[in-house]
Design a protein around this motif. Structure first.
Motif, PDB file in Angstrom:
ATOM      1  N   ASP A  19      -2.835   7.565   5.331  1.00 46.49           N
ATOM      2  CA  ASP A  19      -2.234   7.134   4.016  1.00 46.49           C
ATOM      3  C   ASP A  19      -1.531   8.236   3.489  1.00 46.49           C
ATOM      4  OD1 ASP A  19      -3.385   4.421   3.364  1.00 46.49           O
ATOM      5  OD2 ASP A  19      -5.359   5.650   3.471  1.00 46.49           O
ATOM      6  N   LEU A  32      -9.318   7.070   1.421  1.00 43.76           N
ATOM      7  CA  LEU A  32      -7.914   7.424   2.073  1.00 43.76           C
ATOM      8  C   LEU A  32      -8.105   8.039   3.289  1.00 43.76           C
ATOM      9  CD1 LEU A  32      -6.224   8.752  -1.294  1.00 43.76           C
ATOM     10  CD2 LEU A  32      -5.631   6.771  -0.125  1.00 43.76           C
ATOM     11  N   LYS A  66       2.076   5.052   0.856  1.00 45.06           N
ATOM     12  CA  LYS A  66       1.895   5.909   1.837  1.00 45.06           C
ATOM     13  C   LYS A  66       2.687   7.226   1.785  1.00 45.06           C
ATOM     14  CE  LYS A  66      -0.490   2.913   4.359  1.00 45.06           C
ATOM     15  NZ  LYS A  66      -1.978   2.900   4.759  1.00 45.06           N
ATOM     16  N   GLN A  79       1.089  -1.148   0.025  1.00 38.79           N
ATOM     17  CA  GLN A  79       0.073  -0.034   0.014  1.00 38.79           C
ATOM     18  C   GLN A  79       0.822   1.139  -0.156  1.00 38.79           C
ATOM     19  OE1 GLN A  79      -3.461   0.040  -0.083  1.00 38.79           O
ATOM     20  NE2 GLN A  79      -2.931  -2.033  -0.779  1.00 38.79           N
TER      21      GLN A  79
END
Length: 348
Positions: free
Chosen positions: A217, A162, A71, A69
């Motif tokens: 995020d 998000l 970030k 993911q």
């Protein structure tokens, strides 16, 4: 801040295929009779037992592990002259330089636009030049944040799932709308302006807590101590050097908080560090001299060249880099381009 369940991380396991075998048939034909001189004898072979075969079904292929993911953390250091940073040890700043790209340059100060915090942070947050966002000084008069919102607000509109956050010691960024209300979680200090050290200590505590304990995020954090010291003592003395080393230690705390996240192994982080303006040697800014207009953008993450040095720093590139690193197409009205080679659609 809105509370959301953390994403599950799937681990792929190898599927084993079990081979099966089979034995001979249930029996054989009778043997032929053997002739004898006087008696015919028929030999009957013993019955062969059946062979039992257990068939194991082939398991379904395991699902592929999800992609890490993305970030992004943007760290704004107020009033930092990068040449003074390079004159110190600044261990964590230098580690980030080795891991990524350092772009240096000069603000393009237009007519009536001052080299001050209002225009600088408005440009960083919105990704458009002062001619669009309308902020020319620290009063924020003429701001156009409804038309050109900050990158966190844009991301909330494009992808509401998000988790966004902003932490700043300068309340005007929140009150003037440079950080919009759609941002999931934001905090600001109520301490009086330029209370050296106190506000930044509060800000770094809040941000490290947020990173370690919450879903996040994309985040923006703004620290002031370097600007406060420069105004009081200039940038050539030990006080400014100490302020730089203090914020460098804060960077180290942030890196540690990121590594300590339970889901860190399933994440890929981009760190961007930038400033709003420079300072004269004796302290002060707002004019058009080269030291006052000195800026930098330092970024490290997937697709960003390691150990690179550039002389084309633009504050508008920060927002564009955030979008690219998240894999989200750049809005067409942004003025910047990504510092990474990651493709996110409409990059400049």
């Amino acid at each position: 801040m809105r509370h959301r369940e953390p994403p599950r991380v799937l681990t792929a396991s190898l599927a084993l295929l079990l081979a099966s075998g089979c034995g001979p048939g249930p029996g054989a034909p009778d043997a032929p009779a053997l002739p004898a001189p006087s008696v015919v004898v028929v030999a009957t072979p013993p019955l062969l037992p059946y062979v039992t075969v257990t068939l194991t079904p082939t398991p379904e292929p395991a699902p592929s592990p999800p992609s890490p993911q993305p970030k992004v953390l943007v760290v704004g250091l107020d009033g930092v002259r990068y040449d003074r940073v390079l004159a110190t040890g600044a261990v964590h700043f230098r580690q980030l330089m080795e891991a990524g790209t350092l772009a240096t340059g000069r603000l393009e100060v237009l007519r009536k636009v001052r080299s001050s915090s209002g225009p600088g942070w408005a440009t960083v947050l919105t990704g458009v030049a002062p001619g669009k966002h309308g902020v020319h000084n620290n009063s924020f008069e003429g701001r156009q944040f409804i038309k050109y919102p900050d990158f966190l607000t844009r991301l909330e509109r494009i992808r509401p799932s998000l988790h966004t956050a902003a932490v700043t010691g300068w309340r005007d960024l929140v009150h003037a709308g440079a950080v919009g209300d759609l941002v999931d979680w934001h905090a600001t200090s109520h301490l009086k302006p330029y209370e050296i050290g106190d506000k930044d200590a509060f800000i770094i505590d809040r941000m490290t807590d947020l990173i370690q304990a919450s879903q996040v995020d994309v985040a923006f954090m703004h620290l002031e101590v370097t600007d406060a010291v420069a105004h009081r003592t200039g940038v050539l003395g030990p006080a400014y050097r100490e302020a730089i080393e203090t914020v460098d230690g804060y960077l180290g705390r942030l890196f540690g908080a990121i590594r300590a996240r339970p889901t860190f192994a399933a994440e890929k982080w981009t760190i961007i560090v930038t400033t709003d303006h420079g300072h004269k040697d004796e302290g002060g800014h707002g004019g058009v001299s080269a030291p006052e207009r000195s800026v930098f953008v330092l970024a490290a993450g997937p697709g960003i060249e390691q150990g690179a040095r550039r002389r084309d720093a633009r504050q508008v590139d920060v927002a564009a880099t955030v979008f690219a690193q998240l894999g989200i197409p750049l809005p067409g009205d942004l003025d910047g381009g990504s510092l990474s080679r990651v493709s996110a659609g409409n990059s400049h």
